[in-house]
Write a protein that holds these residues in place. Structure first.
Motif, mmCIF file in Angstrom:
data_model
loop_
_atom_site.group_PDB
_atom_site.id
_atom_site.type_symbol
_atom_site.label_atom_id
_atom_site.label_comp_id
_atom_site.label_asym_id
_atom_site.label_seq_id
_atom_site.Cartn_x
_atom_site.Cartn_y
_atom_site.Cartn_z
ATOM 1 N N THR A 180 51.559 133.116 17.113
ATOM 2 C CA THR A 180 52.965 133.468 16.939
ATOM 3 C C THR A 180 53.077 134.742 16.119
ATOM 4 O O THR A 180 52.096 135.482 15.968
ATOM 5 C CB THR A 180 53.735 132.256 16.341
ATOM 6 N N ASP A 181 54.284 135.035 15.621
ATOM 7 C CA ASP A 181 54.491 136.314 14.920
ATOM 8 C C ASP A 181 54.417 136.176 13.406
ATOM 9 O O ASP A 181 54.722 137.124 12.684
ATOM 10 C CB ASP A 181 55.817 136.952 15.362
ATOM 11 N N ASP A 184 60.963 129.632 5.605
ATOM 12 C CA ASP A 184 60.802 130.730 6.572
ATOM 13 C C ASP A 184 60.333 132.000 5.844
ATOM 14 O O ASP A 184 61.088 132.569 5.049
ATOM 15 C CB ASP A 184 62.146 130.970 7.278
ATOM 16 N N ARG A 239 60.098 134.928 6.784
ATOM 17 C CA ARG A 239 60.884 136.131 7.096
ATOM 18 C C ARG A 239 62.145 136.213 6.238
ATOM 19 O O ARG A 239 62.722 137.277 6.079
ATOM 20 C CB ARG A 239 61.301 136.137 8.572
ATOM 21 N N TYR A 285 54.675 128.021 6.502
ATOM 22 C CA TYR A 285 55.056 128.193 5.093
ATOM 23 C C TYR A 285 56.026 127.088 4.691
ATOM 24 O O TYR A 285 56.580 126.395 5.551
ATOM 25 C CB TYR A 285 55.725 129.552 4.898
HETATM 26 P P1 ADP Z 1 57.220 132.003 19.119
HETATM 27 O O1 ADP Z 1 58.002 132.988 19.924
HETATM 28 O O2 ADP Z 1 55.827 132.464 18.838
HETATM 29 O O3 ADP Z 1 57.282 130.604 19.666
HETATM 30 P P2 ADP Z 1 59.165 131.279 17.095
HETATM 31 O O4 ADP Z 1 60.217 132.321 16.875
HETATM 32 O O5 ADP Z 1 59.536 130.091 17.890
HETATM 33 O O6 ADP Z 1 57.876 132.010 17.684
HETATM 34 O O7 ADP Z 1 58.608 130.776 15.680
HETATM 35 C C1 ADP Z 1 58.103 131.701 14.760
HETATM 36 C C2 ADP Z 1 59.152 131.993 13.709
HETATM 37 O O8 ADP Z 1 59.440 130.806 12.975
HETATM 38 C C3 ADP Z 1 58.715 132.979 12.653
HETATM 39 O O9 ADP Z 1 59.001 134.307 13.043
HETATM 40 C C4 ADP Z 1 59.478 132.544 11.420
HETATM 41 O O10 ADP Z 1 60.529 133.425 11.103
HETATM 42 C C5 ADP Z 1 60.086 131.199 11.791
HETATM 43 N N1 ADP Z 1 59.916 130.167 10.786
HETATM 44 C C6 ADP Z 1 60.919 129.356 10.360
HETATM 45 N N2 ADP Z 1 60.483 128.512 9.438
HETATM 46 C C7 ADP Z 1 59.168 128.760 9.239
HETATM 47 C C8 ADP Z 1 58.162 128.193 8.382
HETATM 48 N N3 ADP Z 1 58.439 127.178 7.542
HETATM 49 N N4 ADP Z 1 56.894 128.695 8.469
HETATM 50 C C9 ADP Z 1 56.616 129.706 9.324
HETATM 51 N N5 ADP Z 1 57.531 130.270 10.150
HETATM 52 C C10 ADP Z 1 58.800 129.825 10.108
#
Ligand code: ADP
Ligand code: ASP
Ligand code: MG
Length: 243
Positions: free
Chosen positions: A172-173, A181, A183, A178
């Protein structure tokens, strides 16, 4: 080893990122592994498709919405197979139904009922990387279904279970899970490892980083999910049983 790698939308959003993912899949294959890729629609494709449909019919039939939205992942699968080909590898794209993913008939939020592993195993036996369109399956009536927003994670976990994969990696990105979030909160703390229950609790509080059913599927099958960055190398987070 049999390895499932899932790539989310941002990890495939342009040609450079798609080729980077293709490079990782191809080098894994060249190391002698059996490789299954699960791909999401590129970038914001699904959101854009939903907006486009709304201009045509504000209340579309759910089955037609599924036929339409599943195409986003199908395009990624075709492009990924082409990207692997451009790197000298051998790959075949598969839609959910071609990959034997059978769901219930709940359009827009379908559950995977069973997976016939044979179509993918047949491709792996031909020394190909199988590139499966995430987020979709086929209902008992033979209609295309989708698994709910973020559902490609669940495709990966369910395939890992059905194929008895040795590893299931979710690229993923962000570079892992964590406590908040990362970001939005600069001081968010990364987990090296997190239990299924704690992960489901985070998702319940709005962390859409993993589809909830992917964690439930992994838990029920005893599979550990590895959440990793598609954009930079380094350790991610293991989502699995807590000893
Ligand atoms: P993908 O397109 O790879 O499925 P998503 O957008 O569905 O990615 O999920 C990744 C995003 O989840 C991250 O960019 C991040 O902002 C968000 N996110 C929200 N909560 C968390 C967390 N607790 N830990 C990591 N990422 C998180
Ligand atoms: N493309 C779908 C979505 O945006 C599925 C996924 O990304 O997992 O929800
Ligand atoms: Mg996602």
């Amino acid at each position: 080893m049999l390895i499932v790698q899932k790539y989310g939308g941002t990890s495939l959003q342009d040609a450079g990122r798609l080729l980077r993912a293709a490079g990782r899949l191809t080098s894994l294959f060249r190391q002698g592994h059996q490789v299954v890729a699960v791909v999401s629609a590129q970038g914001q494709t699904t959101d854009e498709m939903i907006a486009r449909a709304a201009q045509i019919n504000p209340r579309p039939a759910k089955r037609e919405m599924d036929a339409y939205l599943a195409a986003g992942e199908q395009m990624s699968a075709g492009l990924m197979a082409m990207a692997i080909g451009a790197l000298g590898g051998s790959a075949v794209s598969m839609t959910g139904w071609q990959a034997g993913i059978r769901t219930d008939g709940c359009h827009g939020d379908a559950r995977i009922l069973e997976i016939d592993p044979q179509p993918i195993l047949a491709e792996l036996a031909k020394k190909r990387i199988a590139v499966v369109a995430g987020f979709q399956g086929v209902s008992p009536e033979g209609r295309i279904t989708t698994l709910g927003r973020g559902g490609s994670d669940t495709t990966a976990a369910a395939l890992a279970a059905a194929l008895k994969a040795d590893r299931c990696q979710i690229f993923t990105d962000v570079d892992g899970i964590y406590d908040r979030d990362p970001r939005r909160y600069a001081d968010a703390q990364k987990y090296d490892r997190i239990g299924y229950g704690e992960m489901l609790r985070l998702i319940g509080h709005g962390a859409q980083v993993l589809h909830d059913r992917s964690v439930e599927t992994a838990r029920d099958a005893g599979i550990t999910l590895e959440v990793l960055s598609a954009l930079k190398d380094g350790p991610g987070t293991l989502v699995g049983p807590m000893e």
